[in-house]
Design an enzyme around this catalytic site. Structure first.
Site, PDB file in Angstrom:
ATOM      1  N   HIS A   1      42.100  25.572  40.109  1.00  0.00           N
ATOM      2  CA  HIS A   1      42.337  26.744  39.264  1.00  0.00           C
ATOM      3  C   HIS A   1      43.334  27.657  39.978  1.00  0.00           C
ATOM      4  O   HIS A   1      43.239  27.853  41.189  1.00  0.00           O
ATOM      5  CB  HIS A   1      41.021  27.488  38.999  1.00  0.00           C
TER       6      HIS A   1
ATOM      7  N   GLU B   1      43.607  30.797  40.267  1.00  0.00           N
ATOM      8  CA  GLU B   1      43.002  31.887  41.048  1.00  0.00           C
ATOM      9  C   GLU B   1      42.504  31.380  42.400  1.00  0.00           C
ATOM     10  O   GLU B   1      42.668  32.054  43.425  1.00  0.00           O
ATOM     11  CB  GLU B   1      41.853  32.541  40.273  1.00  0.00           C
TER      12      GLU B   1
END
Length: 317
Positions: free
Chosen positions: A131, A133
């Protein structure tokens, strides 16, 4: 003409845009207003194709890496998910004008990671591999400083460096319940582990999951408006199922909703991930109206009044 069957719709509140997403989109729009097209954006500004395509029509150009951007002096925006430190360093090396649209609540996690590292703690990051993030958070520190823990099984088996002091941080868009279980395992195995002073899962993720938990037992089906690459939207589908809703589906646009899946349903819940605009919820409602006479109710579990300021380069220009 036969009367349409009735369908009761319960809207989850809060739903849709969070303050971090709203700020990120405004950064791109304001940069376009002040500097003209093109404005380059590294990675999808938020995980929603409708939003990305709307910004493209205004002159935003989305790229995956900085080497795709010419040296033309136009602004470069980093997405709301955050970036590894190597990205702004490369932008500075190339003398690019860049604007950081990282959500302030993600930046808070970055600062926590640096704080723990400065105190020589090894960090467990609870999150999903790949991901953006997670890539950005792990990229704040040297390789090997952070170990990713994706689930409870990994929490039970992960081995820290020998003799290391430990801390944990989390991705901001996780399942609140799953994360609590992972934390419980880590704290049981490592009683001295340092925890965040304030939970890392953001207010918007927490509130949207709480609203779904409230509504799910009351409906036959839950529709989550969101994107399959949006972590917080995927979590809402999972939360609805666990909270007692027999059927939960995700759609990106109203036209994607197969009305055949609604047959036999008398009560339906609708929510939207934090990167999905309200207009897409309205699309889903209009799609349902094609076949049903609707009554609409809203259940609100929290009021959200948080607003994040634009970067100084835009706020004061």
């Amino acid at each position: 003409m036969a009367a349409k069957p009735s369908l009761h719709v319960i809207l989850a509140g809060p739903r849709g845009f969070c303050a971090g997403v709203d700020r990120a989109i405004k950064i791109v729009e304001e940069a376009l207003k002040r500097h003209g097209a093109p404005v380059y954006v590294r990675h999808e500004i938020v995980h929603n194709r409708f939003v990305v395509e709307a910004l493209e029509r205004q002159g935003a150009v989305f790229v995956e890496e900085l080497d795709e951007i010419p040296d033309d002096g136009q602004p470069v925006v980093f997405s709301a998910h955050g970036v590894p430190k190597s990205i702004p360093a490369e932008a500075q090396r190339r003398d690019m004008f860049f604007l950081d649209a990282t959500c302030p609540l993600v930046s808070k996690v970055h600062r926590e990671a640096e704080h723990h590292f400065s105190r020589k703690r090894h960090i467990f990051l609870i999150g999903h591999a790949g991901h953006p993030e997670v890539i950005g958070t792990m990229g704040q520190l040297p390789e090997g400083a952070v170990t990713l823990v994706e689930d409870e099984a990994q929490a039970r088996s992960v081995t820290p460096p020998e003799g290391a002091s430990l801390a944990f941080i989390t991705q901001t868009t996780l399942s609140v319940d799953d994360t609590a279980e992972i934390v419980r395992v880590l704290q049981s195995r490592f009683p001295e582990i340092s925890a965040p002073a304030k939970e890392d899962i953001c207010y918007a993720t927490t509130n949207r999951q709480a609203a779904v938990k409230e509504i799910a037992p009351q409906v036959d089906m839950m529709i989550v408006v969101g994107a399959p690459n949006s972590s917080n939207s995927v979590r809402l589908v999972e939360v609805a199922g666990r909270a007692g809703c027999a059927k939960s589906v995700m759609v990106q646009r109203g036209r994607e909703l197969d009305l055949a899946t609604v047959q036999g349903v008398s009560r339906i819940g609708i929510t939207a991930g934090a990167s999905a605009p309200e207009v897409l919820v309205e699309e889903v409602i209009e799609r349902l109206r094609e076949a049903y006479e609707l009554t609409i109710q809203e259940i609100v579990v929290a009021e959200e009044k948080i607003i994040f300021k634009l970067p100084a380069a835009l706020a004061t220009a």
